[in-house]
Design an enzyme around this catalytic site. Structure first.
Site, PDB file in Angstrom:
ATOM      1  N   ARG A   1       0.831  -1.204   0.000  1.00 61.18           N
ATOM      2  CA  ARG A   1       0.000   0.000   0.000  1.00 61.18           C
ATOM      3  C   ARG A   1       0.869   1.259   0.000  1.00 61.18           C
ATOM      4  O   ARG A   1       0.572   2.230  -0.712  1.00 61.18           O
ATOM      5  CB  ARG A   1      -0.918  -0.011   1.224  1.00 61.18           C
ATOM      6  CG  ARG A   1      -1.780   1.233   1.335  1.00 61.18           C
ATOM      7  CD  ARG A   1      -2.670   1.189   2.552  1.00 61.18           C
ATOM      8  NE  ARG A   1      -3.558   2.350   2.590  1.00 61.18           N
ATOM      9  CZ  ARG A   1      -4.566   2.484   3.448  1.00 61.18           C
ATOM     10  NH1 ARG A   1      -4.801   1.534   4.343  1.00 61.18           N
ATOM     11  NH2 ARG A   1      -5.316   3.562   3.419  1.00 61.18           N
TER      12      ARG A   1
ATOM     13  N   ASN B   1     -10.752  -3.680  -1.673  1.00 65.91           N
ATOM     14  CA  ASN B   1     -10.555  -2.630  -2.670  1.00 65.91           C
ATOM     15  C   ASN B   1      -9.629  -3.090  -3.803  1.00 65.91           C
ATOM     16  O   ASN B   1      -8.745  -3.906  -3.564  1.00 65.91           O
ATOM     17  CB  ASN B   1      -9.954  -1.387  -2.008  1.00 65.91           C
ATOM     18  CG  ASN B   1     -10.969  -0.632  -1.181  1.00 65.91           C
ATOM     19  OD1 ASN B   1     -12.120  -0.504  -1.568  1.00 65.91           O
ATOM     20  ND2 ASN B   1     -10.537  -0.141  -0.021  1.00 65.91           N
TER      21      ASN B   1
ATOM     22  N   CYS C   1     -19.217  -1.334   0.629  1.00 65.80           N
ATOM     23  CA  CYS C   1     -18.338  -0.233   1.031  1.00 65.80           C
ATOM     24  C   CYS C   1     -19.015   0.489   2.186  1.00 65.80           C
ATOM     25  O   CYS C   1     -20.241   0.475   2.306  1.00 65.80           O
ATOM     26  CB  CYS C   1     -18.111   0.714  -0.144  1.00 65.80           C
ATOM     27  SG  CYS C   1     -17.032   2.120   0.224  1.00 65.80           S
TER      28      CYS C   1
ATOM     29  N   HIS D   1     -16.060   4.366  -4.604  1.00 62.76           N
ATOM     30  CA  HIS D   1     -15.116   5.456  -4.333  1.00 62.76           C
ATOM     31  C   HIS D   1     -15.175   6.542  -5.406  1.00 62.76           C
ATOM     32  O   HIS D   1     -14.221   7.300  -5.589  1.00 62.76           O
ATOM     33  CB  HIS D   1     -13.682   4.932  -4.161  1.00 62.76           C
ATOM     34  CG  HIS D   1     -13.496   4.193  -2.882  1.00 62.76           C
ATOM     35  ND1 HIS D   1     -12.273   3.752  -2.431  1.00 62.76           N
ATOM     36  CD2 HIS D   1     -14.394   3.826  -1.911  1.00 62.76           C
ATOM     37  CE1 HIS D   1     -12.419   3.128  -1.270  1.00 62.76           C
ATOM     38  NE2 HIS D   1     -13.700   3.165  -0.946  1.00 62.76           N
TER      39      HIS D   1
ATOM     40  N   TYR E   1     -13.564  10.914  -1.715  1.00 61.30           N
ATOM     41  CA  TYR E   1     -12.654  10.423  -2.755  1.00 61.30           C
ATOM     42  C   TYR E   1     -12.673  11.291  -4.010  1.00 61.30           C
ATOM     43  O   TYR E   1     -11.760  11.207  -4.830  1.00 61.30           O
ATOM     44  CB  TYR E   1     -13.002   8.975  -3.119  1.00 61.30           C
ATOM     45  CG  TYR E   1     -12.679   8.002  -2.018  1.00 61.30           C
ATOM     46  CD1 TYR E   1     -11.426   7.418  -1.920  1.00 61.30           C
ATOM     47  CD2 TYR E   1     -13.624   7.679  -1.049  1.00 61.30           C
ATOM     48  CE1 TYR E   1     -11.114   6.542  -0.893  1.00 61.30           C
ATOM     49  CE2 TYR E   1     -13.333   6.799  -0.021  1.00 61.30           C
ATOM     50  CZ  TYR E   1     -12.068   6.236   0.053  1.00 61.30           C
ATOM     51  OH  TYR E   1     -11.763   5.372   1.070  1.00 61.30           O
TER      52      TYR E   1
END
Length: 422
Positions: free
Chosen positions: A90, A145, A165, A195, A246
């Site tokens: 990540r 995700n 989500c 998102h 987002y």
């Protein structure tokens, strides 16, 4: 009922088990199986989860394993919460795009593409095991995700899957607090891609009837709404909608990039949070969900998961926001594209609720990102630098060929150990 959590060693998991314990009446779990390759984390998470169950008087038993087959055998529901490569991957997702003046984020842009490439093959492999060994009518709930891309991969392969989500339920709870009403008295016109969503209506129940109060909220509570999503009030007024946080990556790209270049990555922050959480989980006197878990980013995750599971198994036919095939909800997208919209949920599946026509700038951005998502899924399934490059170039946050080439090569160099074809 047997529920299996793949990625059960996640520090998110006590958020889930807390919800399962509190809401046992809605979801009578007899066996909860936590599956994870990291034995040390798994035992810490299972330990606090068992204590949470015991404190609540929950009669279910919690099992742990590193074997997916053992975990999903005869399961009624399998929940995916994967992070292939862990927080280290990540961190790379959130930083390698910076060299080309792009934001780094794990679900959108170049970093989101990297996560999709790592994740889709693993999710599909797990789903095949579910198909073989779980109950014939078992559901796969994807919280991994990028949810839209992963969920479409599962559906395209014929699995009984739905994406989840916590953005929508987060908005529902915030709006309920702002309006001083109960959360169950708020329904959202939530629309877009995972998102990449907007609240185009906020309906509040009064005398049994839901009425849209968003225009009044935009007039009377604009500053609070603007502050919550970190975007100008004039944008919300112009769109007559509340964009999710987002959307900052698109509407305030350079500002966000500047913030990222001067701050630790989210992955670095989460690593510190996880260390503190795991220390709490190791304390055998801790038998409640730690308050620090709220900082981890999974607010209301358990409520959303329990409500969805209860409706899928209990046939409640209530309306929830889910990631499902479009099937005409957004007429400018293919029917098989996965969208995030309200649907009436039951054991037989999801019936999408009507979606009001969207303004041109919202529809055009959704269409652009949807085109990228389809190319990203093709690259994740079939591999190859050319496919990755096409997906990279198509993303609206990239959009320049030389930049796309450099980002593609950086992505492949950083992720080669996770890509069988690289």
């Amino acid at each position: 009922m047997k529920v299996t959590v793949i990625g059960g060693g996640s520090t998110y998991t006590p958020e889930l088990t807390d919800g399962f314990a509190r809401l046992y009446g809605q979801l009578p779990i007899e066996e909860l199986w936590l599956v994870d390759p990291d034995a040390s984390r798994l035992e810490l998470v299972a330990g606090i989860s068992r204590r949470i169950f015991a404190k609540a008087g929950h009669p279910g038993k919690i099992f742990t394993t590193n074997d997916v087959a053992d975990g999903v055998r005869d399961a009624d529901i399998v929940l995916l919460q994967l992070r292939i490569g862990g927080q280290a991957a990540r961190h790379t997702d959130e930083t390698f795009p910076h060299a080309e003046h792009c934001i780094g984020q794990e679900t959108t842009g170049p970093g989101g593409l990297a996560k999709a490439l790592r994740t889709v093959p693993v999710a599909l492999e797990i789903a095949e095991t579910v198909r073989r060994l779980a109950k014939p009518e078992a559901w796969i709930i994807d919280f991994t995700n990028p949810v839209g891309i992963v969920t479409r991969a599962l559906l395209q392969a014929g699995h009984r899957a739905v994406g989840l989500c916590n953005v929508a339920i987060g908005f529902q709870r915030k709006f309920a607090a702002m309006l001083d009403v109960a959360p169950q008295d708020v329904q959202l016109d939530h629309v877009g891609l995972n998102h990449l969503t907007w609240e185009t209506g906020v309906k509040v129940r009064s005398d049994g009837v839901f009425q849209d109060v968003l225009p009044r909220m935009l007039a009377e509570k604009l500053d609070a709404l603007s502050e919550d999503v970190h975007m100008p009030g004039s944008l919300l007024t112009s769109q007559q909608a509340v964009p999710s946080y987002y959307l900052r990556y698109f509407y305030a790209h350079d500002q966000v990039l500047g913030e990222q270049l001067t701050q630790p990555s989210r992955a670095q922050a989460v690593m510190g949070m996880e260390a503190a959480l795991l220390a709490k989980y190791a304390d055998t006197s801790v038998d409640v969900k730690p308050a620090e878990l709220a900082l981890r980013g999974g607010a209301f995750y358990s409520e959303a998961a329990v409500e969805l599971m209860a409706s899928l198994t209990g046939n409640r036919t209530d309306i929830q926001v889910v990631n499902v095939p479009n099937n005409g909800a957004l007429p400018f997208l293919p029917d098989d594209h996965v969208v995030e919209v309200p649907a009436r949920v039951s054991a037989s599946g999801m019936i999408l609720q009507p979606v009001a026509p969207l303004s041109g700038e919202i529809a055009s951005l959704i269409g652009h990102v949807a085109g990228y998502e389809r190319l990203a899924l093709d690259a994740a399934i079939h591999g190859g630098r050319d496919r990755v490059l096409r997906a990279m170039l198509s993303h609206p946050l990239v959009g320049q060929y030389e930049r796309a080439e450099k980002l593609t090569d950086a992505l492949l160099a950083a992720n080669h150990q996770h890509l069988a074809w690289a």
